[in-house]
Write a protein that holds these residues in place. Structure first.
Motif, PDB file in Angstrom:
ATOM      1  N   GLY A  25      49.125 -32.638   8.885  1.00 19.73           N
ATOM      2  CA  GLY A  25      50.052 -33.234   7.724  1.00 19.73           C
ATOM      3  C   GLY A  25      50.190 -32.364   6.891  1.00 19.73           C
ATOM      4  N   LEU A  26      49.334 -31.582   6.645  1.00 19.39           N
ATOM      5  CA  LEU A  26      49.456 -30.784   5.400  1.00 19.39           C
ATOM      6  C   LEU A  26      50.207 -29.366   5.915  1.00 19.39           C
ATOM      7  CD1 LEU A  26      45.752 -31.371   3.896  1.00 19.39           C
ATOM      8  CD2 LEU A  26      47.946 -32.197   3.217  1.00 19.39           C
ATOM      9  N   GLY A  27      50.542 -29.466   7.119  1.00 19.86           N
ATOM     10  CA  GLY A  27      51.296 -28.073   7.338  1.00 19.86           C
ATOM     11  C   GLY A  27      50.354 -27.111   7.951  1.00 19.86           C
ATOM     12  N   LEU A  28      49.238 -27.486   8.299  1.00 19.94           N
ATOM     13  CA  LEU A  28      48.381 -26.492   9.150  1.00 19.94           C
ATOM     14  C   LEU A  28      48.211 -26.538  10.503  1.00 19.94           C
ATOM     15  CD1 LEU A  28      45.238 -26.847   6.453  1.00 19.94           C
ATOM     16  CD2 LEU A  28      46.397 -24.896   6.817  1.00 19.94           C
ATOM     17  N   GLY A  83      46.229 -27.189   1.671  1.00 25.29           N
ATOM     18  CA  GLY A  83      47.635 -27.366   0.920  1.00 25.29           C
ATOM     19  C   GLY A  83      48.891 -27.255   1.866  1.00 25.29           C
ATOM     20  N   TYR A  84      50.052 -27.356   1.177  1.00 24.09           N
ATOM     21  CA  TYR A  84      51.211 -27.204   2.059  1.00 24.09           C
ATOM     22  C   TYR A  84      51.658 -25.672   2.105  1.00 24.09           C
ATOM     23  CZ  TYR A  84      51.918 -32.309   1.609  1.00 24.09           C
ATOM     24  OH  TYR A  84      51.490 -33.589   1.595  1.00 24.09           O
ATOM     25  N   GLU A  85      51.513 -25.057   3.138  1.00 25.57           N
ATOM     26  CA  GLU A  85      51.776 -23.882   3.451  1.00 25.57           C
ATOM     27  C   GLU A  85      53.182 -23.288   2.852  1.00 25.57           C
ATOM     28  OE1 GLU A  85      50.915 -22.019   7.087  1.00 25.57           O
ATOM     29  OE2 GLU A  85      50.482 -20.173   6.042  1.00 25.57           O
TER      30      GLU A  85
END
Lengths: 340, 461
Positions: free
Chosen positions: A9-12, B101-103
């Motif tokens: 969800g957090l782009g990881l 966070g948002y990379e």
């Protein structure tokens, strides 16, 4: 494993989303080929009346209703699953979806009637207010006061370890999105939470994925107490039928009130019909109390019962979803519940 | 008159319009300024909250067992949720590697951001404009320094909405102010023009020959107009007086030698031998009479004009006045064997006896002139509808087809009077006198038989 899903969800993204396991499924045949696909955490016995009511109003639509866990629901939508309506009691996960732009706006005369606290940006719509309650089997409390606050509960559990050992049930917050939301919000609201968790941890608590089995085990007498059960009408009805053997308690020092929310994913193929469905839910939510539905209405009275109001729909919900925070919280929780 | 007024437009309307335009511009300007301020204030608020959130996150940074560790503070995000319903994104890096966070957040890797300072940037992210605050903090993890950069971003939609709401409210206020200003402008214009209107009224209230200077307090701006008006009236008055003096002088100069000529002509007539000679002399006397009569009427007219300017207000018994006038006219009438039959009620009017006698004499003179020989002229004085009516009826040829108004104009004579001695001033004099007394002259043909019916109408005292 769950952590990776949140990280997604957090782009990881660490791993591709796994196919989810539907817990239940219902198909209502309509007169046209148009299918409204609904992904939800609400059990069929709770939600079928809503679906039937909507079907009666809109008989042309096929309804495809799938029940999943809140985390599976989040993963599915986050990885691009195609649904028209998404319903979940895990507000934080719903918020994360909306914040990440995975939901679309919906505006109608009914949404404009919603109180401010019951919606966010015309994207997330709350249609119930449901308090977190404690379910007790009264037979275990012979000679003891039924606790009304966490302090009293802590005292009773600490003083009677032999009576309550293995008889306490609560959510496994590693598994349950709703359990995690309840726990994190309680952590924020009251310092008694960790002391209670430590006391429960010493009693080898049974951990559950969802409210349903917990309620069943209290009814059957397997559990003396279930902590943080979603106080839906179903639970109340069961308690009523138990002739006083089971009681529902709302902790008077503090109790969480969650909002069950619906949203329309950005990928929805039938957004107009999805909006109609949400409007139908909201119309039921804003009823004036005369009708009997399985879920409680949107009520300011329930919402303000705890003195704190319902959990606010807002970016703060994302804080505990942050992988670092989640890791910290879960390790503390494991320390308290499992390792004592 | 109305046409010229419309032609140059209304000062009041123009003034209202100009004031309204000014009010509209000011309203628009204030709306623009408030809108600008509202947007700035909303953006500033967002910047402050973003900066506070980023700083709060940076402050939780700590090093634990050689690792950078942080716990996102709940308050940092809940304050972002408090200002508006906007989407929130964040990114925290340690030495360039993503911590959480948002990379893909488009963080400006601006090296100029120094520790303790907050940098702001706006860029597009996931289809929306994003306002971001970035703080940098250096901490020691183990014994190596780590540069941690905390960026918190929020979409600007809610902020824009707040600014729009404020702007809309300011718009409503501006419109309200504008409307109030228009109403006030209208009254202000009217109030400013009141002195002008009062002067115009005062001038138009004046009698036709009132040329006294205006003596009323007036705003400074109107003083030149009043001075010019007064100078003009003064010149006009002087000019009128000069011409009247000239006429009087001329009439005098003509009348005196005419009287002498008349006496001599009479003597000559008496001593004339032949009938042809007597005829010529009679024609001569007739011409002399006509001239001297015209001169007399010119004098009368001048007298009327002069005395009307400052009219006397004596109590006059119409019966007595009429009796005297009849007596003075009897010799003229008897030359044509005309009898004047007077029946009068005792009525009183206010005015100048000399002028009224003059008017009456002219009417009687006219009646005698146009009556055939051996007839009667009736004169009745009665009260009707609160007015005194002096009705003089003759048995002459009547008015003919000319409209009565024409006959009272100076030097205008009826077409059927061409072979009768007259200047055309008699009826004018009578009408002027009656007008000066607030009355009027009515001329009409008799209902039955031949003759003219002249009514001199005067208000009763």
């Amino acid at each position: 494993m769950r952590l990776t899903c949140f990280a997604l969800g957090l782009g990881l993204s660490l791993s591709p989303a796994a196919a989810f396991e539907p817990e239940d499924h219902l198909w209502i045949e309509g007169s046209s080929d148009q299918v409204l696909r609904i992904l939800s955490t609400a059990d069929l016995d709770v939600f079928t009346p809503y679906l039937m009511a909507f079907h009666a109003e809109h008989p042309d639509l096929d309804l495809d209703y799938t029940v999943v866990s809140s985390t599976d629901l989040y993963d599915e939508i986050h990885s691009g699953g195609v649904y028209d309506v998404v319903i979940s009691s895990a507000m934080d996960l719903q918020f994360q979806l909306a914040n990440d732009g995975l939901a679309r706006r919906h505006r109608s005369p009914i949404t404009q009637n919603l109180p401010d606290w019951a919606q966010w940006r015309e994207v997330i719509f709350a249609f119930t207010t449901e308090p977190a309650v404690v379910l007790v089997a009264t037979e275990y409390f012979d000679g003891l006061e039924i606790p009304q606050t966490r302090q009293e509960l802590i005292a009773i559990l600490r003083d009677n370890p032999e009576r309550f050992a293995g008889k306490i049930g609560t959510y496994d917050v590693r598994d349950s999105g709703l359990g995690y939301l309840f726990a994190t919000q309680e952590d924020r609201a009251t310092d008694a939470y960790w002391r209670l968790s430590e006391v429960m941890g010493r009693l080898q608590p049974a951990l559950y994925c969802c409210s349903g089995p917990m309620i069943e085990d209290v009814m059957s007498g397997k559990l003396a107490l279930a902590y943080n059960v979603l106080g839906s009408y179903a639970a109340e009805r069961l308690a009523d039928q138990s002739e006083g053997r089971v009681q529902i308690l709302r902790m008077t020092d503090f109790s969480n009130v969650i909002l069950r929310t619906a949203l329309i994913p950005a990928t929805a193929p039938n957004p107009t019909e999805a909006g109609t469905f949400i409007d139908a839910l909201l119309t039921i939510a804003l009823r004036d109390g005369a009708e009997d539905w399985p879920l409680p209405p949107l009520s300011a009275a329930t919402a303000s019962g705890s003195g704190f109001g319902p959990i606010r729909i807002g970016p703060a919900l994302m804080v505990y979803l942050d992988p670092l925070n989640r890791r910290t919280f879960l390790s503390e929780w494991e320390n308290a519940i499992l390792e004592q | 008159m109305n046409d010229t007024r419309r032609g140059t437009g209304s000062i009041g309307r123009r003034l209202t319009l100009y004031l309204a335009i000014v009010a509209a511009l000011l309203s628009l300007l204030s709306w623009g300024i408030v809108t600008g301020f509202a947007r700035q204030a909303a953006e500033k608020t967002q910047d402050n909250v973003l900066s506070a959130a980023a700083t709060a996150i940076a402050e939780t940074l700590r090093s634990e067992q050689g690792e950078v560790w942080l716990e996102l503070p709940y308050s940092a995000f809940s304050m972002l949720g408090a200002i508006s319903e906007d989407r929130v994104f964040y990114r925290i890096t340690a030495n360039g590697a993503l911590l959480t966070g948002y990379e893909d957040l488009p963080v400006s890797t601006d090296p100029s951001i120094r520790a303790g300072e907050v940098g702001f940037a706006t860029s597009a992210y996931r289809g929306e404009a994003l306002r971001m605050a970035t703080v940098s903090r250096r901490i020691l993890a183990g014994n190596r320094p780590v540069q941690v950069i905390v960026t918190v971003g929020q979409t600007r939609e809610g902020i824009a909405e707040i600014a729009r709401d404020l702007s809309r409210q300011a718009g409503f206020l501006s419109i309200a102010f504008f409307l109030i200003a228009v109403v006030l402008s209208f009254f202000a214009a009217r109030a400013s023009l009141r002195p002008l209107n009062e002067i115009a009224k005062a001038v138009s209230r004046r009698g036709p020959s009132d040329l006294r200077p205006l003596r009323r307090p007036a705003p400074r701006e109107l003083a030149p107009l009043i001075a010019a008006l007064n100078r003009f009236m003064d010149r006009l008055g002087q000019s009128i007086r000069r011409s009247e003096d000239f006429i009087v002088e001329a009439a005098h100069r003509v009348r005196t030698p005419l009287a002498t000529v008349r006496v001599h002509a009479d003597l000559a007539l008496r001593n004339a031998q032949s009938e042809a000679e007597r005829d010529r002399l009679r024609q001569m006397i007739r011409a002399i009479d006509e001239s001297s009569r015209s001169a007399g009427q010119l004098l009368d007219h001048a007298t009327v004009a002069f005395r009307s300017d400052d009219l006397l207000k004596d109590q006059i018994s119409l019966r007595d006045l009429a009796k005297q006038t009849v007596i003075s006219m009897t010799p003229t009438a008897s030359m044509k064997d005309i009898e004047i039959d007077l029946e009068a009620e005792a009525l009183c009017v206010e005015g100048d006896a000399v002028l009224l006698d003059n008017a009456l004499r002219n009417i009687l003179d006219n009646a005698i002139k146009y009556s055939p020989e051996d007839t009667t002229i009736e004169m009745r004085i009665t009260a009707q509808n609160g007015e005194a009516h002096i009705i003089v009826t003759d048995q002459g040829a009547g008015l003919g087809d000319d409209p009565p108004e024409m006959l009272t104009q100076r030097f205008k004579r009826g077409r059927n009077a061409e072979n009768i001695v007259g200047s055309g001033l008699g009826l004018t004099i009578a009408a002027d006198v009656l007008f000066a007394h607030g009355g009027r002259l009515e001329l009409r043909n008799k209902a039955e038989g031949n003759g003219v019916c002249a009514s001199l109408v005067l208000p009763l005292a």
